[in-house]
Design a protein around this motif. Structure first.
Motif, PDB file in Angstrom:
ATOM      1  N   LEU A 128       0.853  -1.189   0.000  1.00 19.41           N
ATOM      2  CA  LEU A 128       0.000   0.000   0.000  1.00 19.41           C
ATOM      3  C   LEU A 128       0.884   1.232   0.000  1.00 19.41           C
ATOM      4  N   GLU A 129       0.472   2.251  -0.712  1.00 23.15           N
ATOM      5  CA  GLU A 129       1.173   3.527  -0.657  1.00 23.15           C
ATOM      6  C   GLU A 129       1.062   4.104   0.756  1.00 23.15           C
ATOM      7  N   PRO A 130       2.022   4.950   1.172  1.00 23.89           N
ATOM      8  CA  PRO A 130       2.065   5.411   2.561  1.00 23.89           C
ATOM      9  C   PRO A 130       0.757   5.982   3.097  1.00 23.89           C
ATOM     10  N   GLU A 131       0.094   6.848   2.322  1.00 27.14           N
ATOM     11  CA  GLU A 131      -1.138   7.465   2.819  1.00 27.14           C
ATOM     12  C   GLU A 131      -2.209   6.414   3.078  1.00 27.14           C
ATOM     13  N   LEU A 132      -2.314   5.436   2.184  1.00 26.98           N
ATOM     14  CA  LEU A 132      -3.323   4.387   2.339  1.00 26.98           C
ATOM     15  C   LEU A 132      -2.986   3.476   3.514  1.00 26.98           C
ATOM     16  N   GLY A 133      -1.692   3.198   3.705  1.00 31.40           N
ATOM     17  CA  GLY A 133      -1.277   2.371   4.831  1.00 31.40           C
ATOM     18  C   GLY A 133      -1.590   3.032   6.159  1.00 31.40           C
ATOM     19  N   TRP A 197      11.111  13.725 -17.011  1.00 33.28           N
ATOM     20  CA  TRP A 197      11.107  12.918 -15.796  1.00 33.28           C
ATOM     21  C   TRP A 197      10.108  11.774 -15.916  1.00 33.28           C
ATOM     22  N   ILE A 198      10.520  10.638 -15.400  1.00 35.86           N
ATOM     23  CA  ILE A 198       9.617   9.493 -15.227  1.00 35.86           C
ATOM     24  C   ILE A 198       9.285   9.468 -13.743  1.00 35.86           C
ATOM     25  N   THR A 199       8.043   9.678 -13.410  1.00 37.20           N
ATOM     26  CA  THR A 199       7.675   9.881 -12.017  1.00 37.20           C
ATOM     27  C   THR A 199       6.480   9.022 -11.631  1.00 37.20           C
ATOM     28  N   TRP A 200       6.000   9.240 -10.404  1.00 40.60           N
ATOM     29  CA  TRP A 200       4.882   8.463  -9.872  1.00 40.60           C
ATOM     30  C   TRP A 200       3.563   9.086 -10.321  1.00 40.60           C
ATOM     31  N   GLY A 201       2.454   8.505  -9.896  1.00 40.32           N
ATOM     32  CA  GLY A 201       1.148   8.994 -10.303  1.00 40.32           C
ATOM     33  C   GLY A 201       0.819  10.355  -9.716  1.00 40.32           C
ATOM     34  N   GLU A 202      -0.020  11.096 -10.400  1.00 43.34           N
ATOM     35  CA  GLU A 202      -0.476  12.403  -9.935  1.00 43.34           C
ATOM     36  C   GLU A 202      -1.087  12.288  -8.547  1.00 43.34           C
ATOM     37  N   GLY A 203      -0.662  13.149  -7.635  1.00 47.51           N
ATOM     38  CA  GLY A 203      -1.207  13.142  -6.280  1.00 47.51           C
ATOM     39  C   GLY A 203      -0.487  12.225  -5.314  1.00 47.51           C
ATOM     40  N   PHE A 205       2.436  10.810  -2.934  1.00 48.05           N
ATOM     41  CA  PHE A 205       3.317  11.577  -2.065  1.00 48.05           C
ATOM     42  C   PHE A 205       4.694  11.781  -2.688  1.00 48.05           C
ATOM     43  N   CYS A 206       5.277  10.732  -3.275  1.00 43.70           N
ATOM     44  CA  CYS A 206       6.624  10.850  -3.858  1.00 43.70           C
ATOM     45  C   CYS A 206       6.617  11.761  -5.087  1.00 43.70           C
ATOM     46  N   HIS A 207       5.551  11.702  -5.882  1.00 44.27           N
ATOM     47  CA  HIS A 207       5.444  12.599  -7.033  1.00 44.27           C
ATOM     48  C   HIS A 207       5.373  14.053  -6.573  1.00 44.27           C
ATOM     49  N   GLU A 208       4.538  14.310  -5.560  1.00 40.04           N
ATOM     50  CA  GLU A 208       4.406  15.678  -5.056  1.00 40.04           C
ATOM     51  C   GLU A 208       5.727  16.173  -4.477  1.00 40.04           C
ATOM     52  N   TRP A 209       6.472  15.263  -3.829  1.00 38.70           N
ATOM     53  CA  TRP A 209       7.795  15.649  -3.303  1.00 38.70           C
ATOM     54  C   TRP A 209       8.717  16.061  -4.436  1.00 38.70           C
ATOM     55  N   LEU A 210       8.762  15.274  -5.524  1.00 41.14           N
ATOM     56  CA  LEU A 210       9.662  15.578  -6.637  1.00 41.14           C
ATOM     57  C   LEU A 210       9.307  16.914  -7.273  1.00 41.14           C
ATOM     58  N   MET A 211       8.006  17.166  -7.491  1.00 39.43           N
ATOM     59  CA  MET A 211       7.590  18.435  -8.080  1.00 39.43           C
ATOM     60  C   MET A 211       7.981  19.603  -7.162  1.00 39.43           C
ATOM     61  N   PHE A 212       7.718  19.441  -5.871  1.00 49.22           N
ATOM     62  CA  PHE A 212       8.051  20.469  -4.886  1.00 49.22           C
ATOM     63  C   PHE A 212       9.554  20.754  -4.879  1.00 49.22           C
ATOM     64  N   THR A 213      10.379  19.699  -4.890  1.00 47.81           N
ATOM     65  CA  THR A 213      11.828  19.850  -4.792  1.00 47.81           C
ATOM     66  C   THR A 213      12.401  20.489  -6.051  1.00 47.81           C
ATOM     67  N   LEU A 214      11.952  20.058  -7.225  1.00 44.85           N
ATOM     68  CA  LEU A 214      12.454  20.649  -8.471  1.00 44.85           C
ATOM     69  C   LEU A 214      12.061  22.121  -8.573  1.00 44.85           C
ATOM     70  N   ARG A 215      10.827  22.425  -8.217  1.00 37.77           N
ATOM     71  CA  ARG A 215      10.377  23.825  -8.311  1.00 37.77           C
ATOM     72  C   ARG A 215      11.100  24.715  -7.306  1.00 37.77           C
ATOM     73  N   SER A 216      11.474  24.140  -6.150  1.00 41.26           N
ATOM     74  CA  SER A 216      12.224  24.938  -5.176  1.00 41.26           C
ATOM     75  C   SER A 216      13.607  25.306  -5.695  1.00 41.26           C
ATOM     76  N   LYS A 217      14.072  24.588  -6.737  1.00 41.83           N
ATOM     77  CA  LYS A 217      15.360  24.883  -7.356  1.00 41.83           C
ATOM     78  C   LYS A 217      15.202  25.700  -8.638  1.00 41.83           C
ATOM     79  N   GLY A 218      13.982  26.206  -8.854  1.00 43.57           N
ATOM     80  CA  GLY A 218      13.741  27.028 -10.031  1.00 43.57           C
ATOM     81  C   GLY A 218      13.534  26.240 -11.301  1.00 43.57           C
ATOM     82  N   VAL A 219      13.257  24.928 -11.182  1.00 45.34           N
ATOM     83  CA  VAL A 219      13.063  24.067 -12.347  1.00 45.34           C
ATOM     84  C   VAL A 219      11.583  23.710 -12.465  1.00 45.34           C
TER      85      VAL A 219
END
Length: 300
Positions: A128-133, A197-203, A205-219
């Motif tokens: 199970l993904e973390p939120e569901l677990g 990028w090859i990433t996880w599904g929309e919404g 947790f890991c996908h949201e982390w990657l988007m957040f981290t890249l955008r924090s670097k101006g990407v």
């Protein structure tokens, strides 16, 4: 006298919101759920359910009794936990989940050790993904869940849960071996501004982390492909379709044609296990945490 199993069924209906959800959570048929609730209505002499479109909803009496049922079941679990603690025996059934790479990287070692050391303990596991677990632990459908958060994006935990660290899992960038950065000893995420990028599904947790981290670097990330399973992501990398984040846990074997390079900022995800505070004294919980930590040490 109120029947405990019928109260458990009512509690499951209140938590899941439907007869089918309660049946799935309790691992029984929808017919059995309906029968249990009909008997409970006769016992209390009040209507607990009302039709709501194609489904059902709890009446005022149903909601009142469901609130009591949740407290009663919590007290029963606490009593069982205390009795297990007094006996000091690792027995009964233990239901646990993990996100996919932890299920692959930790469960084989941890669950086999538990079975070998405590043959009277019945183990039931799932991915199970973390939120569901976490939600399943809160509902009482699971006893333990192995979950994660990232060094710069912690996951909020509901009240009433206890957690223990398993390991810190370093993450690298996986890229095709012909990639312009493949020969580097370390890289920065900002250097992949023009990569797909090859990433996880929309919404997720890991996908949201990657988007957040890249955008924090101006990407502003370019998302080319999505895959829930890390090995599927690596297969897409091997085909030259982009780059992905590749944590160490559960990663091997890395496909031919893929190179993994550490990140300069030493990105790590924190892997830990959660359970309900009212089950904290159960020897089976403590044994499982110890086994998961031992499995984490073998990975590290």
């Amino acid at each position: 006298m109120l029947n405990l199993e019928r109260l458990r069924t009512l509690d499951a209906l209140a938590r899941h919101g439907s007869v089918s959800g309660a049946a799935e959570g309790l691992h029984i048929t929808t017919s059995a759920v309906s029968q249990q609730l009909s008997k409970l209505e006769r016992e209390v002499g009040q209507q607990l359910l009302a039709k709501n479109g194609r489904g059902v909803r709890l009446t005022d009496a149903g909601r009142l009794l469901a609130e009591h049922a949740a407290r009663i079941l919590s007290q029963v679990e606490l009593a069982q936990s205390d009795l297990e603690a007094q006996r000091g025996q690792v027995v009964g059934e233990l239901r646990l989940s993990a996100f996919p790479t932890a299920a692959r990287g930790l469960f084989p070692h941890a669950l086999s050790a538990l079975r070998r050391q405590h043959p009277a303990l019945r183990l039931r596991s799932c991915e199970l993904e973390p939120e569901l677990g976490i939600a399943a632990v809160v509902r009482g459908d699971l006893d333990l869940a192995v979950v994660l958060d990232w060094y710069n994006k912690p996951m909020a935990l509901p009240d009433g849960l206890v957690k223990a660290s398993i390991l810190d899992d370093p993450a690298e960038v996986a890229m095709p071996e012909a990639h312009r950065l493949a020969a580097r000893e370390e890289v920065d995420l900002a250097e992949f501004a023009d990569d797909e990028w090859i990433t996880w599904g929309e919404g997720e947790f890991c996908h949201e982390w990657l988007m957040f981290t890249l955008r924090s670097k101006g990407v502003e990330p370019i998302v080319g492909h999505r895959a829930a399973e890390n090995h599927t992501q690596l297969a897409l990398v091997a085909a030259g379709l982009g780059v992905c984040i590749a944590p160490v846990l559960g990663r091997r074997p890395v496909p031919a044609g893929v190179v993994t390079v550490p990140l300069r900022q030493r990105v790590r995800r924190h892997v830990y296990v959660v359970w309900r505070a009212d089950a904290d004294r159960r020897p089976s919980i403590r044994a499982a945490v110890q086994a998961l930590r031992a499995a984490g040490e073998s990975v590290g």
